[in-house]
Scaffold this active site. Sequence first.
Site, mmCIF file in Angstrom:
data_model
loop_
_atom_site.group_PDB
_atom_site.id
_atom_site.type_symbol
_atom_site.label_atom_id
_atom_site.label_comp_id
_atom_site.label_asym_id
_atom_site.label_seq_id
_atom_site.Cartn_x
_atom_site.Cartn_y
_atom_site.Cartn_z
ATOM 1 N N ASP A 1 1.065 -0.946 -0.027
ATOM 2 C CA ASP A 1 -0.085 -0.176 -0.372
ATOM 3 C C ASP A 1 1.082 0.940 -0.056
ATOM 4 O O ASP A 1 2.196 1.342 0.976
ATOM 5 C CB ASP A 1 -1.176 0.050 1.291
ATOM 6 C CG ASP A 1 -2.159 1.062 1.409
ATOM 7 O OD1 ASP A 1 -3.332 0.205 1.368
ATOM 8 O OD2 ASP A 1 -1.342 1.911 1.072
ATOM 9 N N ILE A 2 0.313 2.387 -0.704
ATOM 10 C CA ILE A 2 0.828 3.341 -0.833
ATOM 11 C C ILE A 2 1.385 4.135 0.308
ATOM 12 O O ILE A 2 1.825 5.442 1.041
ATOM 13 C CB ILE A 2 0.999 4.062 -2.051
ATOM 14 C CG1 ILE A 2 1.851 5.352 -2.694
ATOM 15 C CG2 ILE A 2 -0.806 4.860 -1.851
ATOM 16 C CD1 ILE A 2 1.770 5.794 -4.100
ATOM 17 N N ASN B 1 -12.698 -3.423 2.806
ATOM 18 C CA ASN B 1 -13.652 -1.550 2.834
ATOM 19 C C ASN B 1 -14.891 -2.261 1.439
ATOM 20 O O ASN B 1 -13.999 -2.144 0.186
ATOM 21 C CB ASN B 1 -13.279 -0.716 3.013
ATOM 22 C CG ASN B 1 -12.466 -0.428 4.258
ATOM 23 O OD1 ASN B 1 -12.554 -0.756 4.995
ATOM 24 N ND2 ASN B 1 -10.840 0.276 3.310
ATOM 25 N N GLY C 1 -16.659 3.122 3.538
ATOM 26 C CA GLY C 1 -15.103 3.036 3.349
ATOM 27 C C GLY C 1 -14.194 3.063 2.082
ATOM 28 O O GLY C 1 -13.035 3.433 2.085
ATOM 29 N N GLN C 2 -15.012 2.181 0.848
ATOM 30 C CA GLN C 2 -13.921 1.994 0.024
ATOM 31 C C GLN C 2 -13.921 3.182 -0.900
ATOM 32 O O GLN C 2 -15.009 3.713 -1.433
ATOM 33 C CB GLN C 2 -14.724 0.884 -0.973
ATOM 34 C CG GLN C 2 -13.825 -0.033 -1.936
ATOM 35 C CD GLN C 2 -14.768 -0.304 -2.508
ATOM 36 O OE1 GLN C 2 -15.954 -0.989 -2.766
ATOM 37 N NE2 GLN C 2 -14.314 -1.418 -3.730
ATOM 38 N N HIS D 1 -10.614 -5.397 -3.016
ATOM 39 C CA HIS D 1 -8.783 -5.316 -2.678
ATOM 40 C C HIS D 1 -8.918 -5.663 -1.440
ATOM 41 O O HIS D 1 -9.723 -5.216 -0.487
ATOM 42 C CB HIS D 1 -7.637 -4.787 -2.702
ATOM 43 C CG HIS D 1 -8.660 -2.794 -2.627
ATOM 44 N ND1 HIS D 1 -9.112 -2.047 -2.474
ATOM 45 C CD2 HIS D 1 -8.028 -2.298 -0.739
ATOM 46 C CE1 HIS D 1 -10.121 -1.328 -2.045
ATOM 47 N NE2 HIS D 1 -9.796 -0.654 -0.778
ATOM 48 N N HIS E 1 -6.817 -5.824 2.652
ATOM 49 C CA HIS E 1 -5.961 -4.722 3.444
ATOM 50 C C HIS E 1 -5.217 -5.966 3.957
ATOM 51 O O HIS E 1 -5.682 -6.767 4.504
ATOM 52 C CB HIS E 1 -5.863 -4.116 4.110
ATOM 53 C CG HIS E 1 -6.146 -2.478 3.234
ATOM 54 N ND1 HIS E 1 -5.498 -1.836 3.064
ATOM 55 C CD2 HIS E 1 -7.799 -2.465 2.788
ATOM 56 C CE1 HIS E 1 -6.981 -0.839 2.346
ATOM 57 N NE2 HIS E 1 -7.826 -1.209 2.361
HETATM 58 P P1 5GP Z 1 -9.485 1.359 -0.315
HETATM 59 O O1 5GP Z 1 -9.666 2.781 1.412
HETATM 60 O O2 5GP Z 1 -10.234 2.019 -1.005
HETATM 61 O O3 5GP Z 1 -9.861 0.326 1.353
HETATM 62 O O4 5GP Z 1 -7.625 1.398 0.480
HETATM 63 C C1 5GP Z 1 -7.294 1.779 -0.887
HETATM 64 C C2 5GP Z 1 -6.617 1.556 -0.748
HETATM 65 O O5 5GP Z 1 -5.508 1.858 -2.055
HETATM 66 C C3 5GP Z 1 -5.893 2.503 0.417
HETATM 67 O O6 5GP Z 1 -5.175 1.908 0.862
HETATM 68 C C4 5GP Z 1 -4.429 3.365 -0.258
HETATM 69 O O7 5GP Z 1 -3.315 4.011 0.584
HETATM 70 C C5 5GP Z 1 -3.907 2.309 -1.605
HETATM 71 N N1 5GP Z 1 -4.223 3.443 -2.960
HETATM 72 C C6 5GP Z 1 -4.776 4.195 -3.501
HETATM 73 N N2 5GP Z 1 -4.262 4.379 -4.823
HETATM 74 C C7 5GP Z 1 -3.002 3.812 -4.848
HETATM 75 C C8 5GP Z 1 -1.437 3.805 -5.638
HETATM 76 O O8 5GP Z 1 -1.408 4.025 -6.781
HETATM 77 N N3 5GP Z 1 -0.086 2.317 -5.790
HETATM 78 C C9 5GP Z 1 -0.809 1.841 -4.126
HETATM 79 N N4 5GP Z 1 0.065 0.911 -4.356
HETATM 80 N N5 5GP Z 1 -1.305 2.536 -3.146
HETATM 81 C C10 5GP Z 1 -2.685 2.908 -3.620
#
Ligand code: 5GP
Length: 122
Positions: free
Chosen positions: A36-37, A96, A102-103, A109, A111
């Site tokens: 995760d970034i 999420n 919170g998605q 995906h 986590h």
């Molecule tokens: P969500 O909130 O949809 O469950 O999580 C999305 C996750 O994707 C976040 O934790 C965010 O940091 C990660 N993310 C978003 N854009 C990128 C990206 O371009 N590269 C990587 N490695 N992670 C990303």
Amino acid sequence: MDTLSHDPNCIFCKIIAGQIPSKKVYEDEGIYAFHDIHPWAPVHFLMVPKEHIPSMAQLTPDHAPLLGRMMTLAPRLALEQGCRPYPEGGFRIVINTGLDGGQEVHHLHMHVIGGPRPWRKG
Ligand code: 5GP
Ligand code: ZN
């Protein structure tokens, strides 16, 4: 030939295709995992199906083997990435789903979060 469906506007489809760089954790024919970034914890990676499935809400019984493989792979990858062994260690899996869930990225995906506390979040 790759017959899995993709969304050209999806950031995770672009990551899977290598159009956006990522730090790879694992890859096979149906699953991709990458760091995760914005990690919440010492270990934080995402596991995604290579097929563009927007969220858990779109799953059908046909997806059970794929999701089962992701779930059973997660503990192995978690240890490889530095999560300590159960029960002192362990990890957290978060999926999420939808806005209330919170998605933010609409490509399913998982986590996988762990490592010694304190964590930045969670
Ligand atoms: P969500 O909130 O949809 O469950 O999580 C999305 C996750 O994707 C976040 O934790 C965010 O940091 C990660 N993310 C978003 N854009 C990128 C990206 O371009 N590269 C990587 N490695 N992670 C990303
Ligand atoms: Zn996608």
